[in-house]
Design an enzyme around this catalytic site. Structure first.
Site, PDB file in Angstrom:
ATOM      1  N   ASP A 218       2.250  -6.996   2.394  1.00 18.21           N
ATOM      2  CA  ASP A 218       1.061  -6.214   2.773  1.00 18.21           C
ATOM      3  C   ASP A 218       1.500  -4.955   3.523  1.00 18.21           C
ATOM      4  O   ASP A 218       0.851  -4.533   4.484  1.00 18.21           O
ATOM      5  CB  ASP A 218       0.083  -7.055   3.612  1.00 18.21           C
ATOM      6  CG  ASP A 218      -1.297  -6.395   3.722  1.00 18.21           C
ATOM      7  OD1 ASP A 218      -1.531  -5.355   3.063  1.00 18.21           O
ATOM      8  OD2 ASP A 218      -2.134  -6.916   4.476  1.00 18.21           O
TER       9      ASP A 218
ATOM     10  N   ASP B 147      -8.994  -5.136  -2.573  1.00 16.12           N
ATOM     11  CA  ASP B 147      -8.325  -5.422  -1.295  1.00 16.12           C
ATOM     12  C   ASP B 147      -8.872  -4.558  -0.164  1.00 16.12           C
ATOM     13  O   ASP B 147      -8.987  -3.352  -0.297  1.00 16.12           O
ATOM     14  CB  ASP B 147      -6.817  -5.189  -1.422  1.00 16.12           C
ATOM     15  CG  ASP B 147      -6.089  -5.598  -0.153  1.00 16.12           C
ATOM     16  OD1 ASP B 147      -6.448  -6.640   0.421  1.00 16.12           O
ATOM     17  OD2 ASP B 147      -5.157  -4.886   0.259  1.00 16.12           O
TER      18      ASP B 147
ATOM     19  N   HIS C 202       0.812   3.527   8.388  1.00 17.41           N
ATOM     20  CA  HIS C 202      -0.157   4.423   9.036  1.00 17.41           C
ATOM     21  C   HIS C 202       0.609   5.398   9.922  1.00 17.41           C
ATOM     22  O   HIS C 202       1.615   5.028  10.532  1.00 17.41           O
ATOM     23  CB  HIS C 202      -1.134   3.634   9.908  1.00 17.41           C
ATOM     24  CG  HIS C 202      -2.087   2.774   9.138  1.00 17.41           C
ATOM     25  ND1 HIS C 202      -3.053   3.297   8.313  1.00 17.41           N
ATOM     26  CD2 HIS C 202      -2.206   1.429   9.061  1.00 17.41           C
ATOM     27  CE1 HIS C 202      -3.736   2.307   7.763  1.00 17.41           C
ATOM     28  NE2 HIS C 202      -3.238   1.159   8.181  1.00 17.41           N
TER      29      HIS C 202
ATOM     30  N   HIS D 112      -2.669 -12.416   1.138  1.00 19.46           N
ATOM     31  CA  HIS D 112      -2.348 -12.616   2.564  1.00 19.46           C
ATOM     32  C   HIS D 112      -3.152 -13.726   3.245  1.00 19.46           C
ATOM     33  O   HIS D 112      -3.874 -13.493   4.218  1.00 19.46           O
ATOM     34  CB  HIS D 112      -2.479 -11.312   3.350  1.00 19.46           C
ATOM     35  CG  HIS D 112      -3.686 -10.470   3.030  1.00 19.46           C
ATOM     36  ND1 HIS D 112      -4.957 -10.954   3.044  1.00 19.46           N
ATOM     37  CD2 HIS D 112      -3.777  -9.167   2.672  1.00 19.46           C
ATOM     38  CE1 HIS D 112      -5.795  -9.983   2.725  1.00 19.46           C
ATOM     39  NE2 HIS D 112      -5.108  -8.898   2.488  1.00 19.46           N
TER      40      HIS D 112
ATOM     41  N   HIS E 202      -8.983 -10.354  -1.238  1.00 21.36           N
ATOM     42  CA  HIS E 202      -8.759 -10.263   0.212  1.00 21.36           C
ATOM     43  C   HIS E 202      -9.904 -11.072   0.797  1.00 21.36           C
ATOM     44  O   HIS E 202     -11.042 -10.611   0.830  1.00 21.36           O
ATOM     45  CB  HIS E 202      -8.807  -8.786   0.623  1.00 21.36           C
ATOM     46  CG  HIS E 202      -8.977  -8.527   2.091  1.00 21.36           C
ATOM     47  ND1 HIS E 202      -8.120  -7.722   2.806  1.00 21.36           N
ATOM     48  CD2 HIS E 202      -9.911  -8.944   2.985  1.00 21.36           C
ATOM     49  CE1 HIS E 202      -8.530  -7.660   4.066  1.00 21.36           C
ATOM     50  NE2 HIS E 202      -9.612  -8.382   4.208  1.00 21.36           N
TER      51      HIS E 202
ATOM     52  N   HIS F 152       0.877  -1.181   0.000  1.00 17.77           N
ATOM     53  CA  HIS F 152       0.000   0.000   0.000  1.00 17.77           C
ATOM     54  C   HIS F 152       0.910   1.226   0.000  1.00 17.77           C
ATOM     55  O   HIS F 152       1.560   1.501   0.999  1.00 17.77           O
ATOM     56  CB  HIS F 152      -0.908  -0.021   1.223  1.00 17.77           C
ATOM     57  CG  HIS F 152      -1.839  -1.201   1.246  1.00 17.77           C
ATOM     58  ND1 HIS F 152      -3.076  -1.179   0.654  1.00 17.77           N
ATOM     59  CD2 HIS F 152      -1.687  -2.446   1.765  1.00 17.77           C
ATOM     60  CE1 HIS F 152      -3.666  -2.369   0.817  1.00 17.77           C
ATOM     61  NE2 HIS F 152      -2.842  -3.152   1.488  1.00 17.77           N
ATOM     62  N   LEU F 153       0.956   1.912  -1.136  1.00 17.09           N
ATOM     63  CA  LEU F 153       1.852   3.070  -1.237  1.00 17.09           C
ATOM     64  C   LEU F 153       1.143   4.376  -0.881  1.00 17.09           C
ATOM     65  O   LEU F 153       1.772   5.422  -0.791  1.00 17.09           O
ATOM     66  CB  LEU F 153       2.464   3.155  -2.640  1.00 17.09           C
ATOM     67  CG  LEU F 153       3.383   1.976  -3.023  1.00 17.09           C
ATOM     68  CD1 LEU F 153       3.943   2.158  -4.431  1.00 17.09           C
ATOM     69  CD2 LEU F 153       4.524   1.811  -2.015  1.00 17.09           C
TER      70      LEU F 153
HETATM   71 ZN   LIG Z   1      -5.934  -7.061   2.299  1.00 21.02          ZN
END
Ligand SMILES: [Zn+2]
Lengths: 438, 362
Positions: free
Chosen positions: A314, A158, A318, A241, A185, A69-70
């Site tokens: 993953d 996701d 945050h 995941h 997901h 997650h960029l």
């Molecule tokens: Zn996910």
């Protein structure tokens, strides 16, 4: 871009089956020559080549993370494409696949192209994964053909799993036509409302509502059933995941039945179990949650026996203020790019005696194959010069504060790990050098 | 072993003493240390500490007010309540005032909590305003850990989500020991041979958790009783590993009653039953503490209830007001126990030397 001669290293390239001392010559962003130590004569054609001495080090295809997650567009305070790819480079990754749960959701060719624009200052290759449905709302499919043309390599919602049978079936069919997998997901959110960790005695004691393993395995089984019904050899389901034994068993069974199902496991799901939540450590809160020890062991077994196709982090940055909240209010996710290699070597190679070549395959060759990233995950002559040079024996302490990610939300802060990245080369350019600012 | 945790954050957060600054403390601020006189979970107290709290409660209760009012004269205690609770709030407030402390109530009802402000910031604001101890009631499990870590102040958990209500477990213990005529030192065999049934909505109950975590350590056999939706099978595993007693599940209330010297009834929230496959009338017929049932199966047992009660649902008035009931005694014990907890939190001794806290054997 200067040519680079990597000398005296030990090459491990699962794609070509080489696991031996080799020198490599890189020029114009590609692998030009691979030969026995001292055999490459570069001085005539490439007299200016930079010499990289890899004595005692492993040279391998750069790692490929198919689940990161960029946070761009929209949440640059957590991470940017620039900072996220810098963290990836420091972790030995040369390709990352960016999830679409950005703001706005990446459900359009415009956003996909925006992510790929040079202004984003990515230091390694980014492959966007687009939303499977508009706004990831689970109702209307996005334009898979044009997303693919814009650079997307897969589709997923996701974080907002596709629950409806009809839309999931449509997605699998359309993605097969466009030559992409659907990444799910797997979480039946009808069973996980208000939940913040794995269901079980630990959740009970902490007074937290728990996510049952059936929420994952049930949806995996449903997706597999849909895939079987479609009966299209091109249709490809990839389970993101994966975290439970029962879901892994469902994947194994589907593959025995000839279905095209692949799966990834994160380092935290094979390293930690639900006990890591401790006294409400929000850096141990993610989705899927850390599971029971028996499920963690099942992930290790699946990795060792080849049922698991890839390690994916993953990586989910945050900001500190978001994680410094009551456990149930804190967002899900941890960073993972810079601790992945150390955890994989420490746990899989050292503790479970998995050959390094297989660890490397899980981090590069296999994930590249899952998403058909041509030329990635291999060091065959002519392929992009995406290379990681690492010291498999070096022990070091992972420090979140020293991370190149904008966010520091990791449960592995302060852990002693074995296996450290020395140099990362993306398409012939050195993008990370241990201890050095570039 | 290849992977070593340099510092086991998860297991040491509660027990870290101010002197031993963990890595997190070093990185963030000097405040991210749990004050040792906090009470976040009943599990952090050793049996010796439980005993000293009970002894302090005895002492404070007997002391003339003129003397106890000097103990914490003008010290500042903040009550931070994100959930309404007349009983617990008043009990803590009276306890603090009986020790001479000044109290400030901050509650979301009085809108004195800034809209959208984080718990951490509210805690830091209270500290800056001079609060020396914070008593927290939160709808979120684990919130006291966050507040204690953020402020470094002693934090007393007055109920957090479905997690714990440790002061309730201590006042319940005091009630039980008084009723059983047990005084003096506390050990792992103090409640040996004693069976205690906790009946009702165990799943949502922080009172049940704190009691089930404490009583087996004194040797008690705790029976958890209730229908499956309110009492999952995993609940039995809550018994601490080193406990001399045990925790078992018995779905038949009559059978549980027949074995129990102590019966703790828990409130049933009718609105919670709505979402579950539970019929209220059926619930009453199986789990209500009514006179007929008590006379038949538990004629000599002590009947407890942490309140608030819903008369006519989990308990009838005949039982609640009957001779076996100790419900009012529980309330009285609450003030004494909370006086002891506040005194402990603000005593010079505890801040200087650090009361030793049991490692969370989680
Ligand atoms: Zn996910």
């Amino acid at each position: 871009m200067k040519p680079i001669l990597i000398r005296n290293g030990h090459l491990i390239d699962p794609a070509t089956g080489i696991d031996a001392p080799r020198d490599l010559l890189l020029a114009e962003g590609k692998v030009i020559a691979v030969d026995k130590t001292g055999k490459i004569k570069h001085t005539i054609q490439y007299p200016d080549a930079e010499i990289l001495d890899a004595k005692g080090l492993v040279v391998a295809p750069g790692f490929v993370d198919i689940h990161v997650h960029l946070r761009e567009p929209g949440q640059g305070y957590k991470e940017t494409i620039a900072s996220g790819t810098a963290a990836a480079a420091a972790g030995g990754f040369t390709s990352v696949c960016a999830m679409p749960n950005t703001v706005p959701v990446n459900d359009s060719p415009e956003t996909t192209r925006w992510m790929l624009a040079p202004e984003r200052d990515a230091v390694i290759r980014v492959f966007p994964i687009a939303a499977a449905t508009r706004g990831s709302m689970g109702e209307t499919l996005t334009e898979y053909g044009s997303l693919r043309a814009a650079g997307a390599v897969a589709v997923t919602d996701d974080g907002k799993p596709i629950l409806g049978d009809r839309i999931m079936r449509e997605s699998l069919i359309a993605a097969a036509r466009a030559g992409m997998p659907v990444i799910q997901h797997a979480e039946d959110t009808r069973l996980t409302g208000g939940c913040s960790m794995n269901a079980g005695p630990v959740a009970f004691r902490l007074g937290l509502r728990g996510m049952p393993v059936e929420a994952e395995s049930g949806l995996v089984e449903r997706d597999i059933r849909l895939l079987a019904e479609i009966n299209d050899a091109r249709a490809h389901l990839h389970v993101a995941h994966l975290s439970t034994r029962s879901a892994l068993d469902a994947v194994r069974k589907a593959r025995r039945n000839g279905l095209r199902v692949t799966c990834e496991v994160t380092p935290h799901h094979f390293v930690l179990n639900e006990e890591a939540v401790g006294d409400y450590n929000t850096d141990a809160k993610m989705n899927p949650p850390l599971r029971a020890e028996s499920d963690r062991v099942a992930m290790i077994e699946g990795i060792l026996d080849g049922s698991v196709d890839a390690i994916a982090t993953d990586h989910a940055p945050h900001a500190a203020h978001e994680k410094e909240q009551e456990f149930e209010r804190a967002p899900n996710g941890i960073t993972g790019l810079e601790s992945a290699l150390g955890l994989a070597i420490s746990i899989l190679h050292i503790r479970h005696k998995m050959p390094l070549s297989r660890v490397i395959a899980l981090l590069s060759t296999q994930p590249a194959n899952i998403l058909s990233l041509k030329g990635r995950g291999t060091l065959a002559i002519g392929s992009p010069a995406d290379i990681v040079v690492f010291d498999p024996g070096k022990t070091w302490t992972f420090r979140a504060a020293a991370s190149k990610s904008k966010s520091k939300n990791t449960p592995f802060d302060g852990w002693a790990l074995q296996g450290k990245v020395h140099t990362t080369i993306s398409e012939g350019r050195i993008v990370y050098r241990e201890g050095n600012q570039l | 072993m290849a992977v070593k945790k340099k510092s086991s954050k998860a297991s040491t957060r509660v027990v870290r003493k101010p002197a031993a600054s963990g890595k997190k403390a070093a990185q963030q601020s000097i405040q991210s240390v749990i004050h040792p006189a906090s009470l976040l979970s009943i599990t952090q107290l050793s049996l010796e500490e439980v005993q000293s709290i009970l002894a302090l409660a005895d002492q404070l209760e007997k002391e003339p007010p003129i003397r106890s009012e000097q103990r914490l004269f003008k010290r500042r205690v903040a009550l931070l309540f994100y959930e309404s609770s007349t009983r617990t709030r008043t009990s803590f407030e009276l306890a603090a005032k009986a020790l001479g402390a000044d109290t400030t109530l901050v509650s979301d009802k009085s809108s004195s909590i800034e809209k959208g402000e984080s718990l951490k910031d509210t805690g830091l604001t209270l500290r800056a305003l001079g609060a020396e101890c914070i008593i927290l009631r939160s709808p979120y499990s684990g919130a006291p850990y966050l507040l204690a870590e953020a402020t470094g102040l002693p934090v007393l958990n007055a109920g957090d989500g479905m997690h714990e209500h440790p002061s309730q477990a201590l006042l319940d213990l005091r009630t039980i020991l008084n009723r059983l005529g047990k005084s003096g030192s506390i050990s792992s065999s103090t409640l040996k041979g004693v069976t205690i049934t906790i009946c009702g909505d165990i799943f949502h109950s922080r009172v049940a958790r704190s009691n089930a975590l404490l009583l087996p350590r004194l040797g008690a056999r705790v029976i958890l009783c209730g229908p499956a939706p309110l009492l999952p099978e995993t609940a039995a595993q809550i018994a601490p590993k080193d406990a001399s007693g045990s925790v078992v599940i018995e779905r038949d209330f009559d059978r549980a009653l027949a074995q129990s010297q102590i019966v703790m009834m828990l409130r049933i929230q009718a609105e919670r039953l709505a979402g579950l496959a539970l019929d209220l009338e059926e619930y009453k017929s199986r789990y209500q503490a009514n006179a007929e049932r008590i006379v038949r199966y538990a004629a000599k047992s002590v009947i407890m209830h942490p309140g608030p009660m819903i008369r006519g649902l989990e308990i009838t008035s005949e039982v609640a007001d009957g001779p076996q009931s100790v419900i009012e005694e529980q309330v009285r014990n609450g003030v004494a126990i909370r006086m002891a907890l506040i005194a402990r939190a603000l005593s010079e001794q505890s801040t200087a030397s650090g009361i030793s806290m049991r490692k969370n054997s989680r």
